[in-house]
Enzyme design. Structure first.
Site, PDB file in Angstrom:
ATOM      1  N   HIS A  37       0.830  -1.210   0.000  1.00 28.98           N
ATOM      2  CA  HIS A  37       0.000   0.000   0.000  1.00 28.98           C
ATOM      3  C   HIS A  37       0.868   1.265   0.000  1.00 28.98           C
ATOM      4  CE1 HIS A  37      -2.885  -2.873   2.171  1.00 28.98           C
ATOM      5  NE2 HIS A  37      -3.505  -2.564   1.042  1.00 28.98           N
ATOM      6  N   GLN A  61     -17.880  -6.933  -2.301  1.00 31.87           N
ATOM      7  CA  GLN A  61     -16.904  -7.693  -3.086  1.00 31.87           C
ATOM      8  C   GLN A  61     -16.545  -9.025  -2.424  1.00 31.87           C
ATOM      9  OE1 GLN A  61     -13.863  -4.466  -2.780  1.00 31.87           O
ATOM     10  NE2 GLN A  61     -12.408  -6.148  -2.634  1.00 31.87           N
ATOM     11  N   ARG A 187      -4.048 -10.283   3.793  1.00 31.22           N
ATOM     12  CA  ARG A 187      -4.467 -11.647   4.165  1.00 31.22           C
ATOM     13  C   ARG A 187      -3.299 -12.524   4.620  1.00 31.22           C
ATOM     14  NH1 ARG A 187      -8.626 -10.826  -0.079  1.00 31.22           N
ATOM     15  NH2 ARG A 187     -10.652 -11.064   0.953  1.00 31.22           N
TER      16      ARG A 187
HETATM   17  P1  AMP Z   1      -6.284  -4.033  -0.732  1.00 35.83           P
HETATM   18  O1  AMP Z   1      -6.225  -3.222   0.522  1.00 35.83           O
HETATM   19  O2  AMP Z   1      -5.764  -5.425  -0.564  1.00 35.83           O
HETATM   20  O3  AMP Z   1      -7.646  -3.976  -1.386  1.00 35.83           O
HETATM   21  O4  AMP Z   1      -5.272  -3.356  -1.755  1.00 35.83           O
HETATM   22  C1  AMP Z   1      -5.343  -1.983  -2.062  1.00 35.83           C
HETATM   23  C2  AMP Z   1      -4.429  -1.698  -3.218  1.00 35.83           C
HETATM   24  O5  AMP Z   1      -3.089  -2.052  -2.880  1.00 35.83           O
HETATM   25  C3  AMP Z   1      -4.787  -2.506  -4.478  1.00 35.83           C
HETATM   26  O6  AMP Z   1      -4.609  -1.682  -5.621  1.00 35.83           O
HETATM   27  C4  AMP Z   1      -3.785  -3.625  -4.444  1.00 35.83           C
HETATM   28  O7  AMP Z   1      -3.507  -4.175  -5.715  1.00 35.83           O
HETATM   29  C5  AMP Z   1      -2.570  -2.922  -3.865  1.00 35.83           C
HETATM   30  N1  AMP Z   1      -1.656  -3.903  -3.276  1.00 35.83           N
HETATM   31  C6  AMP Z   1      -1.959  -4.882  -2.387  1.00 35.83           C
HETATM   32  N2  AMP Z   1      -0.866  -5.642  -2.121  1.00 35.83           N
HETATM   33  C7  AMP Z   1       0.141  -5.132  -2.862  1.00 35.83           C
HETATM   34  C8  AMP Z   1       1.525  -5.478  -3.032  1.00 35.83           C
HETATM   35  N3  AMP Z   1       2.080  -6.490  -2.383  1.00 35.83           N
HETATM   36  N4  AMP Z   1       2.258  -4.728  -3.873  1.00 35.83           N
HETATM   37  C9  AMP Z   1       1.720  -3.686  -4.563  1.00 35.83           C
HETATM   38  N5  AMP Z   1       0.425  -3.311  -4.438  1.00 35.83           N
HETATM   39  C10 AMP Z   1      -0.359  -4.016  -3.603  1.00 35.83           C
END
Ligand code: AMP
Length: 282
Positions: A37, A61, A187
């Site tokens: 993030h 979702q 996760r």
């Molecule tokens: P999430 O909170 O999991 O919904 O992710 C929010 C944003 O962060 C989304 O655009 C994800 O693709 C991105 N994201 C999550 N994990 C990673 C990672 N390891 N590297 C780069 N971006 C990430």
């Protein structure tokens, strides 16, 4: 950092910023923030005058039986991370305000939502596209940042932005990994130490697929079989899918002739983890 909980207040703040000709970068997340993030935040800071981060665990979702209720929530720590990383506005909408009683409108991106995760998480991308469009309408960003780890999600958002004529630039950023190669993910918090070690097989399998392509293997099924072997060597991993497909349409590729996406989803303990890489043949 200003923390905003109400949609009306966020609308107003974004309008004020636009009227002042400030460029707005937006990073949507579900919280439990990690370096994946913050890499998006850093890029957004470089590109824009103002950065807005949203944290919202979006119920639409999650499919039935998934981890909506147990999804990691750590808002106090997230506020510190957001503030430390230089966020200007943190938007924390409530579920009741995002989806009031009688809510009826959803965004459906066709075709590319069907394969890969779409097969295993029916309706997931409809929830993703809907919440992202709602957040775009509330925040009115010039640019929005998404991670390549969630490749199919990125494609869905890009297609929605194109098809619905959104005046927002979608920017993708590479996957940030742990030392052993595991893609960072909220996760991952579900994994115990032993499962964390097993999870490294995902990256190992992706690395092997890249090596095989480099060594001139072009037949997808042979690569998939080898990846399956690597994964099945580890205890406690169940494969949802391993797919070699076109990076734009997500249609299966039987023989790799140019670019291909190699995508994988597995279950380990209580976690469902995804990862991917792009291979290129010249
Ligand atoms: P999430 O909170 O999991 O919904 O992710 C929010 C944003 O962060 C989304 O655009 C994800 O693709 C991105 N994201 C999550 N994990 C990673 C990672 N390891 N590297 C780069 N971006 C990430």
């Amino acid at each position: 950092m200003k923390v905003i909980g109400s949609i009306v207040e966020m609308h107003k703040a974004s309008l004020d910023l636009r009227n002042k000709r400030k460029s707005i970068g937006f990073v949507p997340t579900m919280g439990a923030l990690h370096k994946g993030h913050t890499s998006l935040i850093e890029k957004a800071k470089k590109d824009n005058d103002v950065v807005i981060l949203s944290i919202f665990v979006n119920p639409t979702q999650f499919t039935a039986g998934e981890d909506y209720h147990s999804y990691p929530r750590d808002i106090e720590k997230d506020k510190t991370t957001a503030s430390d990383s230089g966020i200007d506005y943190l938007f924390l909408p409530s579920t009741d305000e995002m989806y009031p009683e009688g809510y009826k409108t959803f965004v459906n991106v066709e075709d590319i939502t069907e394969p890969l995760c779409g097969k295993f998480r029916l309706g997931h991308f409809k929830g993703v596209a809907t919440v992202v469009l709602k957040l775009f309408n509330i925040i009115k960003p010039h640019k929005a940042y998404f991670g390549e780890k969630d490749y199919q999600q990125l494609l869905v958002i890009r297609m929605m932005a194109r098809d619905l004529n959104l005046d927002i630039e979608i920017i993708n950023m590479p996957t940030i990994r742990e030392g052993n190669g595991i893609a960072m993910s909220s996760r991952n918090r579900y994994l115990n130490q032993k499962e964390m070690v097993s999870a490294a097989a995902i990256y190992k399998a992706l690395k092997i697929s890249q090596e095989m392509v480099k060594d001139s293997e072009r037949i997808s099924q042979k690569i998939i079989t080898e990846m399956e072997r690597v994964i099945k060597n580890e205890e406690g991993i169940k494969i949802d899918y391993i797919s070699i497909c076109d990076p734009d349409t997500l249609e299966d590729v039987k023989i790799i002739n140019d670019r291909a996406l190699i995508a994988i989803a597995v279950r380990i303990g209580n976690a469902r983890l995804i990862d991917n890489c792009i291979v290129e043949v010249r």
